[in-house]
Scaffold this motif. Structure first.
Motif, PDB file in Angstrom:
ATOM      1  N   ASP A 162      33.368  31.074 -15.159  1.00  0.00           N
ATOM      2  CA  ASP A 162      33.665  29.646 -15.032  1.00  0.00           C
ATOM      3  C   ASP A 162      32.989  28.818 -16.118  1.00  0.00           C
ATOM      4  O   ASP A 162      33.456  27.730 -16.438  1.00  0.00           O
ATOM      5  N   ASP A 163      31.879  29.309 -16.683  1.00  0.00           N
ATOM      6  CA  ASP A 163      31.066  28.511 -17.599  1.00  0.00           C
ATOM      7  C   ASP A 163      31.528  28.540 -19.050  1.00  0.00           C
ATOM      8  O   ASP A 163      31.004  27.820 -19.885  1.00  0.00           O
ATOM      9  N   TYR A 164      32.485  29.391 -19.374  1.00  0.00           N
ATOM     10  CA  TYR A 164      33.010  29.477 -20.730  1.00  0.00           C
ATOM     11  C   TYR A 164      34.352  30.199 -20.685  1.00  0.00           C
ATOM     12  O   TYR A 164      34.714  30.821 -19.692  1.00  0.00           O
ATOM     13  N   ALA A 167      32.316  26.686 -24.307  1.00  0.00           N
ATOM     14  CA  ALA A 167      31.151  26.751 -23.417  1.00  0.00           C
ATOM     15  C   ALA A 167      31.015  25.417 -22.687  1.00  0.00           C
ATOM     16  O   ALA A 167      30.999  24.358 -23.303  1.00  0.00           O
ATOM     17  N   ARG A 168      30.941  25.487 -21.370  1.00  0.00           N
ATOM     18  CA  ARG A 168      30.812  24.272 -20.571  1.00  0.00           C
ATOM     19  C   ARG A 168      29.374  23.997 -20.152  1.00  0.00           C
ATOM     20  O   ARG A 168      29.071  22.973 -19.581  1.00  0.00           O
ATOM     21  N   VAL A 169      28.511  24.961 -20.435  1.00  0.00           N
ATOM     22  CA  VAL A 169      27.073  24.833 -20.177  1.00  0.00           C
ATOM     23  C   VAL A 169      26.345  25.359 -21.413  1.00  0.00           C
ATOM     24  O   VAL A 169      26.906  26.152 -22.165  1.00  0.00           O
ATOM     25  N   MET A 176      24.413  27.765 -23.598  1.00  0.00           N
ATOM     26  CA  MET A 176      24.233  29.216 -23.570  1.00  0.00           C
ATOM     27  C   MET A 176      23.333  29.568 -24.746  1.00  0.00           C
ATOM     28  O   MET A 176      23.729  29.457 -25.901  1.00  0.00           O
ATOM     29  N   THR A 181      22.458  33.366 -20.396  1.00  0.00           N
ATOM     30  CA  THR A 181      22.397  31.909 -20.275  1.00  0.00           C
ATOM     31  C   THR A 181      21.227  31.614 -19.363  1.00  0.00           C
ATOM     32  O   THR A 181      20.468  32.503 -19.014  1.00  0.00           O
ATOM     33  N   ILE A 233      24.976  36.029 -16.212  1.00  0.00           N
ATOM     34  CA  ILE A 233      26.355  36.244 -15.816  1.00  0.00           C
ATOM     35  C   ILE A 233      26.585  37.743 -15.812  1.00  0.00           C
ATOM     36  O   ILE A 233      26.262  38.423 -16.789  1.00  0.00           O
TER      37      ILE A 233
END
Length: 185
Positions: free
Chosen positions: A65-67, A93-95, A97, A173, A177
């Motif tokens: 979900d984070d990328y 990337a949504r967070v 890393m 991260t 993950i």
């Protein structure tokens, strides 16, 4: 005696020059810090191989979900040989890393069909960290490897699905993950 003094001065100058050459090398071309983790090609190989052989169900087919994670498998035919090309790519990337490590391996049975001594590919040899994040450069990171296939006579049609499986290792991260198995048609 004079020769000894000259030799001593020359060694001192060399030591200072060599020491000065290492100043400021803790940063990469974009200012990224030098890697300090313990990931090596050998640790990645050991971890992925043990997991693949002892706990293959631990790989997931669910995308993160984070990328955005994409993986492609292509065959490139040449006049005298065929290549199979594997690529994994992390983008969007949504967070944050930090120190992204990319590694993947293939099904061990492919050693019978691919002219290679190693099925693992990894960026653990990078000397500086790669950090990804929303709107930050670099916008993504990819890892690619191609293999030469053995003559078609040695490749059995019932093993084609095996060529499509890529076992991808962790991307560190702030939250680990888990590894994933991505299958492509």
């Amino acid at each position: 005696m004079r020769k000894l003094v000259h030799l001593g001065l020359w060694l001192l100058v060399m030591a200072v020059c060599l020491g000065a050459c290492s100043w400021g090398t803790n940063k990469g071309p974009r200012g990224e810090p030098k890697r300090t983790d313990d990931y090596t090609l050998n640790t990645e190989r050991r971890d992925l191989t043990q997991r693949l052989l002892k706990n293959p169900d631990s790989f997931q087919e669910r995308l993160p979900d984070d990328y955005s994670l994409t993986a492609t498998v292509r065959v490139h035919q040449e006049s005298d040989l065929d290549r199979i090309i594997y690529e994994i790519s992390v983008q969007e990337a949504r967070v944050p890393m930090v120190n992204v490590i990319q590694s993947f391996t293939l099904d061990p049975s492919l050693m019978n069909s691919i002219n290679a001594t190693e099925l693992l590919n990894s960026n653990t040899g990078n000397t500086h960290e790669t950090t990804l994040g929303p709107g930050k450069e670099p916008l993504g990171l990819s890892l690619l490897r191609d293999y030469i296939l053995k003559p078609k006579a040695e490749i059995h049609s019932n093993s084609i699905k095996t060529y499509q499986d890529i076992y991808i290792s962790k991307f560190p991260t702030d939250q680990m993950i888990s590894e994933r198995k991505i299958t492509f048609m």
